[in-house]
Design a protein around this motif. Structure first.
Motif, PDB file in Angstrom:
ATOM      1  N   GLN A   9       0.827  -1.222   0.000  1.00  0.00           N
ATOM      2  CA  GLN A   9       0.000   0.000   0.000  1.00  0.00           C
ATOM      3  C   GLN A   9       0.855   1.264   0.000  1.00  0.00           C
ATOM      4  O   GLN A   9       0.573   2.230   0.709  1.00  0.00           O
ATOM      5  CB  GLN A   9      -0.969  -0.001   1.186  1.00  0.00           C
ATOM      6  CG  GLN A   9      -2.063  -1.027   1.057  1.00  0.00           C
ATOM      7  CD  GLN A   9      -3.109  -0.940   2.156  1.00  0.00           C
ATOM      8  OE1 GLN A   9      -3.450  -1.953   2.740  1.00  0.00           O
ATOM      9  NE2 GLN A   9      -3.625   0.230   2.433  1.00  0.00           N
ATOM     10  N   ARG A 104       2.437  -3.041  11.830  1.00  0.00           N
ATOM     11  CA  ARG A 104       1.053  -2.568  11.809  1.00  0.00           C
ATOM     12  C   ARG A 104       1.078  -1.070  11.571  1.00  0.00           C
ATOM     13  O   ARG A 104       1.715  -0.323  12.299  1.00  0.00           O
ATOM     14  CB  ARG A 104       0.335  -2.872  13.114  1.00  0.00           C
ATOM     15  CG  ARG A 104      -1.111  -2.303  13.075  1.00  0.00           C
ATOM     16  CD  ARG A 104      -1.984  -2.784  14.200  1.00  0.00           C
ATOM     17  NE  ARG A 104      -2.115  -4.223  14.125  1.00  0.00           N
ATOM     18  CZ  ARG A 104      -1.833  -5.048  15.138  1.00  0.00           C
ATOM     19  NH1 ARG A 104      -1.431  -4.592  16.285  1.00  0.00           N
ATOM     20  NH2 ARG A 104      -1.969  -6.346  14.984  1.00  0.00           N
ATOM     21  N   VAL A 106      -1.291   2.451  10.868  1.00  0.00           N
ATOM     22  CA  VAL A 106      -2.611   3.048  11.071  1.00  0.00           C
ATOM     23  C   VAL A 106      -2.615   4.410  10.382  1.00  0.00           C
ATOM     24  O   VAL A 106      -1.710   5.219  10.595  1.00  0.00           O
ATOM     25  CB  VAL A 106      -2.920   3.219  12.581  1.00  0.00           C
ATOM     26  CG1 VAL A 106      -4.305   3.824  12.771  1.00  0.00           C
ATOM     27  CG2 VAL A 106      -2.817   1.885  13.310  1.00  0.00           C
ATOM     28  N   THR A 107      -3.645   4.639   9.560  1.00  0.00           N
ATOM     29  CA  THR A 107      -3.771   5.928   8.880  1.00  0.00           C
ATOM     30  C   THR A 107      -4.468   6.916   9.819  1.00  0.00           C
ATOM     31  O   THR A 107      -5.038   6.532  10.845  1.00  0.00           O
ATOM     32  CB  THR A 107      -4.590   5.812   7.585  1.00  0.00           C
ATOM     33  OG1 THR A 107      -5.952   5.537   7.936  1.00  0.00           O
ATOM     34  CG2 THR A 107      -4.052   4.710   6.667  1.00  0.00           C
ATOM     35  N   ASP A 109      -7.176   8.261   9.307  1.00  0.00           N
ATOM     36  CA  ASP A 109      -8.604   7.933   9.294  1.00  0.00           C
ATOM     37  C   ASP A 109      -8.913   6.683  10.117  1.00  0.00           C
ATOM     38  O   ASP A 109     -10.071   6.272  10.196  1.00  0.00           O
ATOM     39  CB  ASP A 109      -9.094   7.698   7.853  1.00  0.00           C
ATOM     40  CG  ASP A 109      -9.042   8.969   7.020  1.00  0.00           C
ATOM     41  OD1 ASP A 109      -9.106  10.072   7.607  1.00  0.00           O
ATOM     42  OD2 ASP A 109      -8.940   8.851   5.788  1.00  0.00           O
ATOM     43  N   GLU A 111      -7.713   3.589   9.462  1.00  0.00           N
ATOM     44  CA  GLU A 111      -7.552   2.339   8.725  1.00  0.00           C
ATOM     45  C   GLU A 111      -6.291   1.640   9.222  1.00  0.00           C
ATOM     46  O   GLU A 111      -5.235   2.262   9.382  1.00  0.00           O
ATOM     47  CB  GLU A 111      -7.424   2.614   7.219  1.00  0.00           C
ATOM     48  CG  GLU A 111      -7.177   1.344   6.409  1.00  0.00           C
ATOM     49  CD  GLU A 111      -6.724   1.599   4.979  1.00  0.00           C
ATOM     50  OE1 GLU A 111      -6.373   0.609   4.308  1.00  0.00           O
ATOM     51  OE2 GLU A 111      -6.681   2.772   4.552  1.00  0.00           O
ATOM     52  N   VAL A 112      -6.397   0.347   9.474  1.00  0.00           N
ATOM     53  CA  VAL A 112      -5.263  -0.442   9.950  1.00  0.00           C
ATOM     54  C   VAL A 112      -4.885  -1.452   8.868  1.00  0.00           C
ATOM     55  O   VAL A 112      -5.755  -2.112   8.290  1.00  0.00           O
ATOM     56  CB  VAL A 112      -5.627  -1.202  11.252  1.00  0.00           C
ATOM     57  CG1 VAL A 112      -4.479  -2.079  11.711  1.00  0.00           C
ATOM     58  CG2 VAL A 112      -6.032  -0.219  12.345  1.00  0.00           C
ATOM     59  N   PHE A 113      -3.584  -1.572   8.584  1.00  0.00           N
ATOM     60  CA  PHE A 113      -3.115  -2.596   7.651  1.00  0.00           C
ATOM     61  C   PHE A 113      -1.732  -3.059   8.067  1.00  0.00           C
ATOM     62  O   PHE A 113      -1.024  -2.376   8.800  1.00  0.00           O
ATOM     63  CB  PHE A 113      -3.139  -2.104   6.190  1.00  0.00           C
ATOM     64  CG  PHE A 113      -2.185  -0.979   5.884  1.00  0.00           C
ATOM     65  CD1 PHE A 113      -0.927  -1.245   5.347  1.00  0.00           C
ATOM     66  CD2 PHE A 113      -2.555   0.349   6.095  1.00  0.00           C
ATOM     67  CE1 PHE A 113      -0.056  -0.202   5.046  1.00  0.00           C
ATOM     68  CE2 PHE A 113      -1.693   1.390   5.793  1.00  0.00           C
ATOM     69  CZ  PHE A 113      -0.436   1.110   5.265  1.00  0.00           C
TER      70      PHE A 113
END
Length: 132
Positions: A9, A104, A106-107, A109, A111-113
């Motif tokens: 991403q 991990r 985190v954005t 907003d 969002e976690v990826f």
């Protein structure tokens, strides 16, 4: 010196492992590596690295999982175009092994990826190479 790279991403993670002969003792099965990680945000969003999960496998196939908050005591925030570099270490009781894992992210907003850390080999000059 080898460079390993993976992108998830837009988050590019590059790892360069180095065998530390001066900190290793082959007679006592103590082998030590350092690895330098560069994390670069090539995505359009700001992310924060909040946790890490490493899978470390020695030459005998024994795997240990190391996980925790952030990296080297930090949870860096990376805006678009920012990078964060750190160096850490890994001891093994065998002359070679493999590391891989995830960070991990985190954005803003929420969002976690999971950003993939590329698998990289831990090689020492004490590893016996066999050619067929």
């Amino acid at each position: 010196m080898s460079l390993y790279s993976a992108t998830t991403q837009g988050i590019r993670i590059q790892v360069t492992p180095t065998f530390l002969a001066e900190q290793s003792d082959a007679a006592n099965d103590d082998y030590v590596w350092s690895y330098t990680v560069e994390i670069e945000n090539n995505s359009p969003v700001t992310v924060q690295l909040t946790a890490r999960r490493w899978q470390i496998t020695d030459r005998n196939g024994i795997t240990q999982i190391v996980q925790g908050a952030g990296v080297v005591g930090e949870q860096p925030i990376l805006h678009q175009g920012d990078s964060f570099t750190y160096t850490s270490g890994c001891p093994l009781s065998t002359p070679s092994g493999l590391m891989q894992g995830t960070y991990r992210m985190v954005t803003l907003d929420g969002e976690v990826f999971e950003a993939n850390i590329p698998a990289f080999s831990l090689d020492s000059p004490f590893e016996v190479r066999v050619m067929n």
